[in-house]
Design a protein around this motif. Sequence first.
Motif, PDB file in Angstrom:
ATOM      1  N   MET A   1       0.834  -1.200   0.000  1.00 17.78           N
ATOM      2  CA  MET A   1       0.000   0.000   0.000  1.00 17.78           C
ATOM      3  C   MET A   1       0.870   1.252   0.000  1.00 17.78           C
ATOM      4  N   ILE A   2       1.866   1.298   0.867  1.00 10.62           N
ATOM      5  CA  ILE A   2       2.718   2.481   0.987  1.00 10.62           C
ATOM      6  C   ILE A   2       3.535   2.702  -0.282  1.00 10.62           C
ATOM      7  N   SER A   3       4.018   1.613  -0.899  1.00 13.88           N
ATOM      8  CA  SER A   3       4.823   1.765  -2.118  1.00 13.88           C
ATOM      9  C   SER A   3       3.990   2.340  -3.257  1.00 13.88           C
ATOM     10  N   ILE A   4       2.724   1.937  -3.347  1.00 12.02           N
ATOM     11  CA  ILE A   4       1.839   2.465  -4.399  1.00 12.02           C
ATOM     12  C   ILE A   4       1.549   3.942  -4.152  1.00 12.02           C
ATOM     13  N   ILE A   5       1.285   4.301  -2.889  1.00 11.61           N
ATOM     14  CA  ILE A   5       0.997   5.700  -2.554  1.00 11.61           C
ATOM     15  C   ILE A   5       2.208   6.580  -2.861  1.00 11.61           C
ATOM     16  N   ALA A   6       3.406   6.075  -2.560  1.00  8.67           N
ATOM     17  CA  ALA A   6       4.628   6.856  -2.770  1.00  8.67           C
ATOM     18  C   ALA A   6       4.837   7.189  -4.243  1.00  8.67           C
ATOM     19  N   GLU A   7       4.344   6.318  -5.134  1.00  9.01           N
ATOM     20  CA  GLU A   7       4.521   6.551  -6.572  1.00  9.01           C
ATOM     21  C   GLU A   7       3.759   7.783  -7.065  1.00  9.01           C
ATOM     22  N   SER A   8       2.734   8.198  -6.318  1.00  8.44           N
ATOM     23  CA  SER A   8       1.890   9.293  -6.798  1.00  8.44           C
ATOM     24  C   SER A   8       2.234  10.637  -6.168  1.00  8.44           C
ATOM     25  N   ASP A   9       3.265  10.692  -5.336  1.00 13.52           N
ATOM     26  CA  ASP A   9       3.611  11.944  -4.665  1.00 13.52           C
ATOM     27  C   ASP A   9       5.130  12.018  -4.512  1.00 13.52           C
ATOM     28  N   ASP A  10       5.750  13.049  -5.102  1.00 13.55           N
ATOM     29  CA  ASP A  10       7.218  13.154  -5.089  1.00 13.55           C
ATOM     30  C   ASP A  10       7.772  13.256  -3.680  1.00 13.55           C
ATOM     31  N   GLU A  11       7.097  14.038  -2.815  1.00 13.59           N
ATOM     32  CA  GLU A  11       7.585  14.220  -1.447  1.00 13.59           C
ATOM     33  C   GLU A  11       7.549  12.902  -0.677  1.00 13.59           C
ATOM     34  N   LEU A  12       6.434  12.164  -0.852  1.00 19.64           N
ATOM     35  CA  LEU A  12       6.331  10.867  -0.185  1.00 19.64           C
ATOM     36  C   LEU A  12       7.312   9.864  -0.781  1.00 19.64           C
TER      37      LEU A  12
ATOM     38  N   TYR B   1       9.936   7.608   1.215  1.00 17.10           N
ATOM     39  CA  TYR B   1       9.896   6.148   1.067  1.00 17.10           C
ATOM     40  C   TYR B   1      11.279   5.599   0.719  1.00 17.10           C
ATOM     41  N   LEU B   2      11.967   6.291  -0.204  1.00 18.24           N
ATOM     42  CA  LEU B   2      13.282   5.816  -0.641  1.00 18.24           C
ATOM     43  C   LEU B   2      14.332   5.922   0.462  1.00 18.24           C
ATOM     44  N   THR B   3      14.140   6.890   1.373  1.00 16.86           N
ATOM     45  CA  THR B   3      15.098   7.039   2.480  1.00 16.86           C
ATOM     46  C   THR B   3      14.690   6.224   3.706  1.00 16.86           C
ATOM     47  N   GLY B   4      13.575   5.469   3.594  1.00 13.86           N
ATOM     48  CA  GLY B   4      13.171   4.572   4.666  1.00 13.86           C
ATOM     49  C   GLY B   4      12.458   5.230   5.826  1.00 13.86           C
ATOM     50  N   VAL B   5      11.985   6.476   5.637  1.00 14.74           N
ATOM     51  CA  VAL B   5      11.270   7.179   6.701  1.00 14.74           C
ATOM     52  C   VAL B   5       9.833   6.661   6.779  1.00 14.74           C
ATOM     53  N   GLU B   6       9.352   6.353   7.966  1.00 16.19           N
ATOM     54  CA  GLU B   6       7.997   5.818   8.161  1.00 16.19           C
ATOM     55  C   GLU B   6       6.948   6.899   7.898  1.00 16.19           C
ATOM     56  N   PHE B   7       5.881   6.531   7.199  1.00 15.63           N
ATOM     57  CA  PHE B   7       4.781   7.468   6.939  1.00 15.63           C
ATOM     58  C   PHE B   7       3.860   7.536   8.154  1.00 15.63           C
ATOM     59  N   THR B   8       3.345   8.741   8.422  1.00 14.54           N
ATOM     60  CA  THR B   8       2.313   8.865   9.456  1.00 14.54           C
ATOM     61  C   THR B   8       0.965   8.465   8.847  1.00 14.54           C
ATOM     62  N   PRO B   9      -0.012   8.052   9.668  1.00 11.97           N
ATOM     63  CA  PRO B   9      -1.344   7.732   9.132  1.00 11.97           C
ATOM     64  C   PRO B   9      -1.931   8.885   8.313  1.00 11.97           C
ATOM     65  N   GLU B  10      -1.675  10.131   8.753  1.00 10.39           N
ATOM     66  CA  GLU B  10      -2.211  11.283   8.029  1.00 10.39           C
ATOM     67  C   GLU B  10      -1.566  11.410   6.658  1.00 10.39           C
ATOM     68  N   GLU B  11      -0.253  11.149   6.573  1.00  5.94           N
ATOM     69  CA  GLU B  11       0.432  11.207   5.279  1.00  5.94           C
ATOM     70  C   GLU B  11      -0.091  10.122   4.342  1.00  5.94           C
ATOM     71  N   ILE B  12      -0.352   8.941   4.897  1.00 10.52           N
ATOM     72  CA  ILE B  12      -0.892   7.849   4.076  1.00 10.52           C
ATOM     73  C   ILE B  12      -2.252   8.249   3.505  1.00 10.52           C
ATOM     74  N   LYS B  13      -3.115   8.797   4.358  1.00 10.45           N
ATOM     75  CA  LYS B  13      -4.458   9.173   3.913  1.00 10.45           C
ATOM     76  C   LYS B  13      -4.416  10.293   2.881  1.00 10.45           C
ATOM     77  N   ASN B  14      -3.565  11.293   3.117  1.00 12.38           N
ATOM     78  CA  ASN B  14      -3.462  12.405   2.163  1.00 12.38           C
ATOM     79  C   ASN B  14      -2.924  11.933   0.811  1.00 12.38           C
ATOM     80  N   GLY B  15      -1.893  11.087   0.865  1.00 15.09           N
ATOM     81  CA  GLY B  15      -1.322  10.561  -0.372  1.00 15.09           C
ATOM     82  C   GLY B  15      -2.310   9.681  -1.117  1.00 15.09           C
ATOM     83  N   LEU B  16      -3.040   8.886  -0.347  1.00 15.21           N
ATOM     84  CA  LEU B  16      -4.038   8.004  -0.953  1.00 15.21           C
ATOM     85  C   LEU B  16      -5.161   8.811  -1.583  1.00 15.21           C
ATOM     86  N   ARG B  17      -5.603   9.841  -0.880  1.00 11.46           N
ATOM     87  CA  ARG B  17      -6.669  10.688  -1.422  1.00 11.46           C
ATOM     88  C   ARG B  17      -6.258  11.307  -2.758  1.00 11.46           C
ATOM     89  N   GLN B  18      -5.039  11.822  -2.818  1.00 13.97           N
ATOM     90  CA  GLN B  18      -4.575  12.451  -4.053  1.00 13.97           C
ATOM     91  C   GLN B  18      -4.523  11.438  -5.189  1.00 13.97           C
TER      92      GLN B  18
END
Length: 703
Positions: A222-233, A237-254
């Motif tokens: 799920m996180i890898s797919i979301i990261a593909e749609s947002d440059d910041e995420l 993702y590439l640096t191994g930083v954990e996403f917050t639930p809010e970042e996941i939801k925002n990225g998913l929404r976009q």
Amino acid sequence: MSDKNKKTTTRTTLSNTRNIGIMAHIDAGKTTVTERILYYTGRVYRIGEVDDGTTTMDWMVQEQERGITITAASTTCSWKDHHINIIDTPGHIDFTVEVERSLRVLDGAVAVFCAVGGVEPQSETVWRQADKYEIPRIAFINKMDRTGADFFKTVEMMGERLGASVVPLQIPIGSAEQFKGIVDLISMKGQLWDEGSLGAVIHETDIPSEMEQMAQEYREHMISIIAESDDELADKYLTGVEFTPEEIKNGLRQAVVNDNVVPVLCGTALKNKGVQPLLDAIISYLPAPTDVKPVVGINPKTEEEEPRPADKDAPFCALAFKIITDPHVGKLTYLRIYSGILNKGDTVYNSKSEKFERIGRLMQMHANKREEHQSVAAGDIVAAIGLKDLSTGDTICDPKAPIALETMEFPLPVMAVSVEPRSQSDIDKLNLALSKLAEEDPTFKIHQDPDTGQTLLSGMGELHLEIIVDRLVREFNVSANVGSPEVAYRETLVKTVKAEGRFVRQSGGKGQFGHVVIEVTPLEKGSGFEFIDETKGGVIPKEYIPAVEKGIQNAMNTGTLAGYPVVDVGIRLLDGSFHQVDSSEMAFSIAGSMAFREAAKKAGSVLLEPVMAVEVIVPDEYLGKVIGDLNSRRAHIKDTVAHVKSRIQVIEVEVPLSEMFGYVKSLRSLTQGRANYTMEFAHYREVPTSVSETLISNTETAS
């Protein structure tokens, strides 16, 4: 209606508005899902059941008797300070027009899949319709409590058959009778539904130990797919930083709003499990009217494109997407308000008919119940009373800022039945009822047989026509004799030829003169009709060219082989001549008709028949009998897929529509009622010589 029932719309901010449709294959559980949504949002206080005929959305008698949705019904509800307009659409292919016109005006959709059947034929059809309008979607895998339920297989089928980038946000805890909850991959917590509260209470738990590794793998996906749609995420993702639930939801929404991914949830609506997380997903991920591109139309004055943003301060414009006849208030026109504000009593402009209309009353619909409003605004889906000359697909707008939105295209009917009034007193009632039904349903057509004088009703299939006839009797109290269903055959031409049409009449006074030379060419299947004017030097005045085209199209309505409409033909108008005094539009129309008939005789014709894509679901032990029966119906079997776990076979086949009349009875007899099938139009193909000869012979005998 009393004043206490009249309301002025409470303005919900557009960012907190959702306009969604519920769509799926027949019997996947759309209406049950909608019923639970209405219950948990407090819109209704009693849960209706499809099997009992007590659902809110299936309000027609025919729907309650058959346990299926026939007409798209709209309603509205609220969830966590969000306003949700919902359209529950049919799943049967005969009523695909209801899905088409609903998706045309929606911003998002929930696609419901059966956990046992997976991606079924009509699922693919409605998915393609949503692709056509670029509708962002959420998927809900329903019936997880059923024997043979397989969440992971259904997710896999969505990727394979639909080409969808699916992202599960949940995985089920158990399946079939063991299904009791889900693992939320964002919070990484388990959720169990309290059955004693009808699922209203949800208990949060730790993830079962045996599911921890699987949950971690699906979360990573799920996180890898979301990261593909947002440059910041993607950087995080590439640096191994954990996403917050809010970042996941925002990225998913976009990603969802951009129609790049489809979140997948699961549950069992019938057993009251999984609906609240679905509601949360609707408001979290599906777009608001402000998230989608502004609707674009043509300014009839400048003939240039103009956008209309979803803004109550913009000039008013709305699309009429559905018309029904209500026994209490008359003609109800369903509107999607794209921009501006519409008030009761306003005068609006119909940019198609170029007429002005006055809004009588405005209604917020809740299935077949009405709540009156004084005004509505951008983002609303409502019904209006008083619009007399409006058709499905028409645009109404501010007279000072005219605009014409893109209209709708509907499939052509494939089947017809004859209908005759039983008595002289029924003639007027029948004609009035048929005109009202045709106004409601763009796929229902009425025409007179020129040879027999019979009234023919054309529709999308046996069930469609059966419902039409049933409504004639029940709603309009018309007694009529109905003939057997007939197939809508077509004709097409075999080769390219040139032909001449010359119409000359002299009767003492002003005569008639029209002369054309045309070339007729067969086109690819499904191409329709093409007319090109290649005349030079004014051999035919420009004002007569449309009359030539009209005359040719009139001639195409009755082919030379068996009297069926001619399709897939290209016409080139090459030459002709005219008379300064005697030429007229009528003369050139007749000349065009004569030229086409002459060309059709030279070119030769073949009959075409509608072929249906059929999927038969049959238990293993009846496979041989069912295939044998299909072969006797001139079927072409494309594939047979075995579902070992549930011990069923799925037969994918193409069959001429003429061979499928009464198939449901035959299939039930062969399989003791244990098999079922779905059918949708695939294409037209040439009729075999033996069948063609019989049809032509029958036509000649009848005439």
